[in-house]
Every structure is written in C-alpha cells, then in structure tokens.
Design a protein around this motif. Structure first.
Motif, PDB file in Angstrom:
ATOM      1  N   GLY B   3       0.818  -1.193   0.000  1.00 14.41           N
ATOM      2  CA  GLY B   3       0.000   0.000   0.000  1.00 14.41           C
ATOM      3  C   GLY B   3       0.852   1.242   0.000  1.00 14.41           C
ATOM      4  N   VAL B   4       0.203   2.379   0.277  1.00  8.19           N
ATOM      5  CA  VAL B   4       0.893   3.652   0.370  1.00  8.19           C
ATOM      6  C   VAL B   4       1.640   3.704   1.702  1.00  8.19           C
ATOM      7  CG1 VAL B   4       0.615   6.145   0.439  1.00  8.19           C
ATOM      8  CG2 VAL B   4      -0.863   4.768  -1.045  1.00  8.19           C
ATOM      9  N   ALA B   5       2.921   4.025   1.634  1.00  7.58           N
ATOM     10  CA  ALA B   5       3.734   4.089   2.847  1.00  7.58           C
ATOM     11  C   ALA B   5       3.990   5.542   3.213  1.00  7.58           C
ATOM     12  CB  ALA B   5       5.060   3.365   2.637  1.00  7.58           C
ATOM     13  N   GLN B   6       3.944   5.821   4.506  1.00  9.01           N
ATOM     14  CA  GLN B   6       4.240   7.156   4.994  1.00  9.01           C
ATOM     15  C   GLN B   6       5.136   7.064   6.221  1.00  9.01           C
ATOM     16  OE1 GLN B   6      -0.218   8.785   4.645  1.00  9.01           O
ATOM     17  NE2 GLN B   6       1.246  10.416   5.132  1.00  9.01           N
ATOM     18  N   SER B   7       5.988   8.068   6.367  1.00 13.81           N
ATOM     19  CA  SER B   7       6.783   8.179   7.596  1.00 13.81           C
ATOM     20  C   SER B   7       7.100   9.641   7.859  1.00 13.81           C
ATOM     21  CB  SER B   7       8.074   7.349   7.479  1.00 13.81           C
ATOM     22  OG  SER B   7       8.931   7.924   6.513  1.00 13.81           O
ATOM     23  N   PRO B   8       7.300   9.993   9.127  1.00 12.44           N
ATOM     24  CA  PRO B   8       7.072   9.166  10.299  1.00 12.44           C
ATOM     25  C   PRO B   8       5.578   9.004  10.570  1.00 12.44           C
ATOM     26  CG  PRO B   8       7.559  11.405  10.978  1.00 12.44           C
ATOM     27  CD  PRO B   8       7.697  11.387   9.489  1.00 12.44           C
ATOM     28  N   ARG B   9       5.205   8.197  11.501  1.00 10.35           N
ATOM     29  CA  ARG B   9       3.800   8.050  11.857  1.00 10.35           C
ATOM     30  C   ARG B   9       3.360   9.141  12.818  1.00 10.35           C
ATOM     31  NH1 ARG B   9       0.963   3.446  11.347  1.00 10.35           N
ATOM     32  NH2 ARG B   9      -0.720   4.935  11.780  1.00 10.35           N
ATOM     33  N   TYR B  10       4.276   9.586  13.657  1.00 12.95           N
ATOM     34  CA  TYR B  10       3.969  10.637  14.634  1.00 12.95           C
ATOM     35  C   TYR B  10       5.143  11.598  14.693  1.00 12.95           C
ATOM     36  CZ  TYR B  10       0.675   7.026  16.101  1.00 12.95           C
ATOM     37  OH  TYR B  10      -0.301   6.066  16.120  1.00 12.95           O
ATOM     38  N   LYS B  11       4.816  12.866  14.936  1.00 14.79           N
ATOM     39  CA  LYS B  11       5.846  13.873  15.069  1.00 14.79           C
ATOM     40  C   LYS B  11       5.342  14.962  15.996  1.00 14.79           C
ATOM     41  CE  LYS B  11       9.912  15.385  13.695  1.00 14.79           C
ATOM     42  NZ  LYS B  11      11.166  14.590  13.822  1.00 14.79           N
ATOM     43  N   ILE B  12       6.177  15.322  16.962  1.00  8.03           N
ATOM     44  CA  ILE B  12       5.864  16.425  17.862  1.00  8.03           C
ATOM     45  C   ILE B  12       6.983  17.452  17.714  1.00  8.03           C
ATOM     46  CG2 ILE B  12       5.476  17.152  20.243  1.00  8.03           C
ATOM     47  CD1 ILE B  12       4.616  14.271  20.866  1.00  8.03           C
ATOM     48  N   ILE B  13       6.597  18.687  17.416  1.00  9.32           N
ATOM     49  CA  ILE B  13       7.581  19.754  17.280  1.00  9.32           C
ATOM     50  C   ILE B  13       7.066  21.004  17.983  1.00  9.32           C
ATOM     51  CG2 ILE B  13       8.490  18.881  15.096  1.00  9.32           C
ATOM     52  CD1 ILE B  13       6.846  21.060  13.666  1.00  9.32           C
ATOM     53  N   GLU B  14       7.943  21.966  18.140  1.00  9.82           N
ATOM     54  CA  GLU B  14       7.533  23.251  18.692  1.00  9.82           C
ATOM     55  C   GLU B  14       7.245  24.209  17.544  1.00  9.82           C
ATOM     56  OE1 GLU B  14       9.850  23.054  22.986  1.00  9.82           O
ATOM     57  OE2 GLU B  14      10.465  24.550  21.480  1.00  9.82           O
ATOM     58  N   LYS B  15       6.388  25.181  17.820  1.00  6.09           N
ATOM     59  CA  LYS B  15       6.079  26.156  16.766  1.00  6.09           C
ATOM     60  C   LYS B  15       7.358  26.846  16.310  1.00  6.09           C
ATOM     61  CE  LYS B  15       4.739  29.709  20.084  1.00  6.09           C
ATOM     62  NZ  LYS B  15       3.635  30.568  20.564  1.00  6.09           N
ATOM     63  N   ARG B  16       7.334  27.187  15.055  1.00  4.99           N
ATOM     64  CA  ARG B  16       8.464  27.818  14.350  1.00  4.99           C
ATOM     65  C   ARG B  16       9.539  26.817  13.926  1.00  4.99           C
ATOM     66  NH1 ARG B  16       7.067  31.952  17.935  1.00  4.99           N
ATOM     67  NH2 ARG B  16       8.543  31.252  19.515  1.00  4.99           N
ATOM     68  N   SER B  18      10.762  23.346  11.807  1.00  2.68           N
ATOM     69  CA  SER B  18      10.398  22.792  10.510  1.00  2.68           C
ATOM     70  C   SER B  18      10.223  21.284  10.637  1.00  2.68           C
ATOM     71  CB  SER B  18      11.459  23.121   9.467  1.00  2.68           C
ATOM     72  OG  SER B  18      12.698  22.572   9.845  1.00  2.68           O
ATOM     73  N   VAL B  19       9.471  20.714   9.705  1.00  4.00           N
ATOM     74  CA  VAL B  19       9.196  19.274   9.725  1.00  4.00           C
ATOM     75  C   VAL B  19       8.983  18.806   8.288  1.00  4.00           C
ATOM     76  CG1 VAL B  19       6.690  19.586  10.015  1.00  4.00           C
ATOM     77  CG2 VAL B  19       7.797  17.473  10.832  1.00  4.00           C
ATOM     78  N   ALA B  20       9.320  17.546   8.042  1.00  8.47           N
ATOM     79  CA  ALA B  20       9.129  16.973   6.707  1.00  8.47           C
ATOM     80  C   ALA B  20       8.484  15.609   6.820  1.00  8.47           C
ATOM     81  CB  ALA B  20      10.467  16.869   5.979  1.00  8.47           C
ATOM     82  N   PHE B  21       7.594  15.327   5.883  1.00 10.62           N
ATOM     83  CA  PHE B  21       6.918  14.042   5.819  1.00 10.62           C
ATOM     84  C   PHE B  21       7.261  13.385   4.486  1.00 10.62           C
ATOM     85  CE2 PHE B  21       4.942  15.773   9.319  1.00 10.62           C
ATOM     86  CZ  PHE B  21       4.085  16.816   9.036  1.00 10.62           C
ATOM     87  N   TRP B  22       7.295  12.067   4.517  1.00 12.27           N
ATOM     88  CA  TRP B  22       7.652  11.299   3.313  1.00 12.27           C
ATOM     89  C   TRP B  22       6.518  10.358   2.923  1.00 12.27           C
ATOM     90  CZ3 TRP B  22       8.361   5.940   2.968  1.00 12.27           C
ATOM     91  CH2 TRP B  22       8.924   5.488   1.767  1.00 12.27           C
ATOM     92  N   CYS B  23       6.342  10.179   1.624  1.00 13.07           N
ATOM     93  CA  CYS B  23       5.298   9.288   1.119  1.00 13.07           C
ATOM     94  C   CYS B  23       5.833   8.482  -0.061  1.00 13.07           C
ATOM     95  CB  CYS B  23       4.075  10.084   0.674  1.00 13.07           C
ATOM     96  SG  CYS B  23       2.805   9.092  -0.159  1.00 13.07           S
ATOM     97  N   SER B  75       7.393  11.273  -2.565  1.00  9.21           N
ATOM     98  CA  SER B  75       7.123  12.696  -2.383  1.00  9.21           C
ATOM     99  C   SER B  75       7.437  13.104  -0.956  1.00  9.21           C
ATOM    100  CB  SER B  75       5.658  12.994  -2.690  1.00  9.21           C
ATOM    101  OG  SER B  75       5.350  14.355  -2.452  1.00  9.21           O
ATOM    102  N   THR B  76       7.825  14.356  -0.787  1.00 10.73           N
ATOM    103  CA  THR B  76       8.012  14.916   0.546  1.00 10.73           C
ATOM    104  C   THR B  76       7.169  16.177   0.684  1.00 10.73           C
ATOM    105  OG1 THR B  76       9.948  16.140  -0.171  1.00 10.73           O
ATOM    106  CG2 THR B  76      10.334  14.028   0.892  1.00 10.73           C
ATOM    107  N   LEU B  77       6.619  16.360   1.859  1.00 12.31           N
ATOM    108  CA  LEU B  77       5.859  17.555   2.216  1.00 12.31           C
ATOM    109  C   LEU B  77       6.586  18.218   3.380  1.00 12.31           C
ATOM    110  CD1 LEU B  77       3.193  19.286   1.981  1.00 12.31           C
ATOM    111  CD2 LEU B  77       2.253  17.786   3.745  1.00 12.31           C
ATOM    112  N   LYS B  78       6.861  19.496   3.258  1.00 13.85           N
ATOM    113  CA  LYS B  78       7.601  20.208   4.298  1.00 13.85           C
ATOM    114  C   LYS B  78       6.792  21.384   4.831  1.00 13.85           C
ATOM    115  CE  LYS B  78      12.120  19.078   2.332  1.00 13.85           C
ATOM    116  NZ  LYS B  78      13.378  19.604   1.733  1.00 13.85           N
ATOM    117  N   ILE B  79       6.942  21.628   6.118  1.00 15.92           N
ATOM    118  CA  ILE B  79       6.329  22.787   6.744  1.00 15.92           C
ATOM    119  C   ILE B  79       7.464  23.566   7.427  1.00 15.92           C
ATOM    120  CG2 ILE B  79       4.573  23.658   8.318  1.00 15.92           C
ATOM    121  CD1 ILE B  79       3.241  20.919   8.248  1.00 15.92           C
TER     122      ILE B  79
END
Lengths: 110, 116
Positions: B3-16, B18-23, B75-79
């Motif tokens: 199926g479609v794989a994503q990582s990480p499953r959970y992420k906790i960060i502080e405001k300001r 950055s974070v990246a997700f992978w698919c 694909s990667t999604l970044k904030i």
C-alpha cells in the motif's frame, strides 16, 4: 464552502440491523462518488464507489445509492457487524479532484 | 500489493520549527495527493501531483508549506515554520491517474503532527 456534507456526526445501530449513512453534495458536476472507512490511527480505506451514470452499486453487505436529482448519496450496510464500527467518509470527484465530507462515526452495538 | 507508505507516523515539534513528511505511493500510480485532516473534519487537499508535475496546489499555504515529487514516485511535504494550527494528520494518497475521472484513491496511514 463545504461541497460535500455529512450532517450526522454519529450513528448507533444494533448488530444485525441495517446501517444507513447519508451524504449530500452541492456540485452537480461531480461524476464519481466514493465511501471510505477509517479506523483510529489508520488512513481511510476505500470501501465502495459509484459513478454518476448509475444509481446503485452493491458489494456484499455494502450498497451505495445515488440520487442525482436530490444530490444525495447513501451507504447501506446490512447486516451490520461490530467490526463495521468506524468513521465513514463520503467523497465526490470532478475531473479527478476529490472533496470529502466530515465523516460519520458508526457504532455497531453487539 | 504494497500500500501507500508514509513516515514518520507521529511527530511532535515546537512552533516555528520545521518538519518533513515522506510518502511512497503504490507502485505504478501516477497521481499522488497530500491531504491535511484536522480533528473532526474531512481530509482537505493540499497538493496533487501527476507524475512529477503539480496539478493542483490552490489550497497549499505556500508561505510555509512546500512539496516535491522529483522522480515521479516518492514525495516529501515540508512545513517551515510550523504554526500551532498545523497540528493535524497529514495523509498521502495515490491513484492510477489514467482517466482523470472515476479514479479511486488509496490512502497511507498518515502522519500525526502535533505542534506545541
């Protein structure tokens, strides 16, 4: 503007009875409709779909009905089973762009 | 079939921060979607790729969100920087992408982001 609406946030049904989940949409250009089922901490899982040229599609215990004149979609589950307890999302598509409802949480009581 | 794989499953960060997700989509699927699902709401499309080109990014907050699909597969999604209101589940989905209409999307498990 919410183009796909599920007005019942929750539904409880006895095991063995019929579950009916409803969905309304506003865009008459939608040509494909889908239902997804979601368990906690998992992504939505495709359940059943119907194209706009049909008014009914059946797959085992699941039947989707489409009333284009009323812009209304419904999912019937019969008989309902405890494992059906989940959140159900309806989705509508126009040209490959998808719009989701807010979900209905179904609880099937043993 | 995987199926479609994503990582990480959970992420906790502080405001300001950055974070990246992978698919990684289902093999052979040309179309890839990123959705944001806020608690109590349905998934909202952020961006849609057809192979490595962007089809729709009209609801992507481009001042802080970016996404890429360089080789038409992963694909990667970044904030950057994250805000409190970005706390949500980020879902990746894929479809064959052959017809435009009557496509069925298949979703990954999602990444649950909490911004403190």
């Amino acid at each position: 503007d919410q183009q796909v609406k599920q007005n019942s946030p929750s539904l409880s049904v006895q095991e063995g009875r019929i579950s009916i989940l409803n969905c309304d949409y506003t865009n008459s250009m939608f040509d494909y409709f889908l239902w997804y089922k979601k368990y906690p901490a998992e992504g939505p899982t495709f359940l059943i779909s119907i194209s706009s040229i049909k008014d009914k599609n059946e797959d085992g215990r699941f039947t989707v009905f489409l009333n284009k004149s009323a812009k209304h979609l419904s999912l019937h589950i019969v008989p309902s089973q405890p494992g059906d307890s989940a959140v159900y999302f309806c989705a509508a598509s126009e040209g490959g762009q998808f719009y989701f409802g807010t979900g209905t949480s179904l609880t099937v009581i043993p | 079939e995987a199926g479609v794989a994503q990582s990480p499953r959970y992420k906790i960060i502080e405001k300001r921060q950055s974070v990246a997700f992978w698919c990684n989509p289902i093999s052979g699927h040309a179309t890839l979607y990123w959705y944001q699902q806020i608690l109590g709401q349905g998934p909202k499309l952020l961006i849609q790729f057809q192979n490595n080109g962007v089809v729709d990014d009209s609801q992507l907050p481009k001042d802080r969100f970016s996404a890429e699909r360089l080789k038409g597969v992963d694909s990667t999604l970044k904030i950057q920087p994250a805000k409190l209101e970005d706390s949500a589940v980020y879902l990746c989905a894929s479809s064959l992408g052959t017809s435009g209409s009557w496509e069925t999307q298949y979703f990954g498990p999602g990444t649950r982001l909490l911004v403190l």
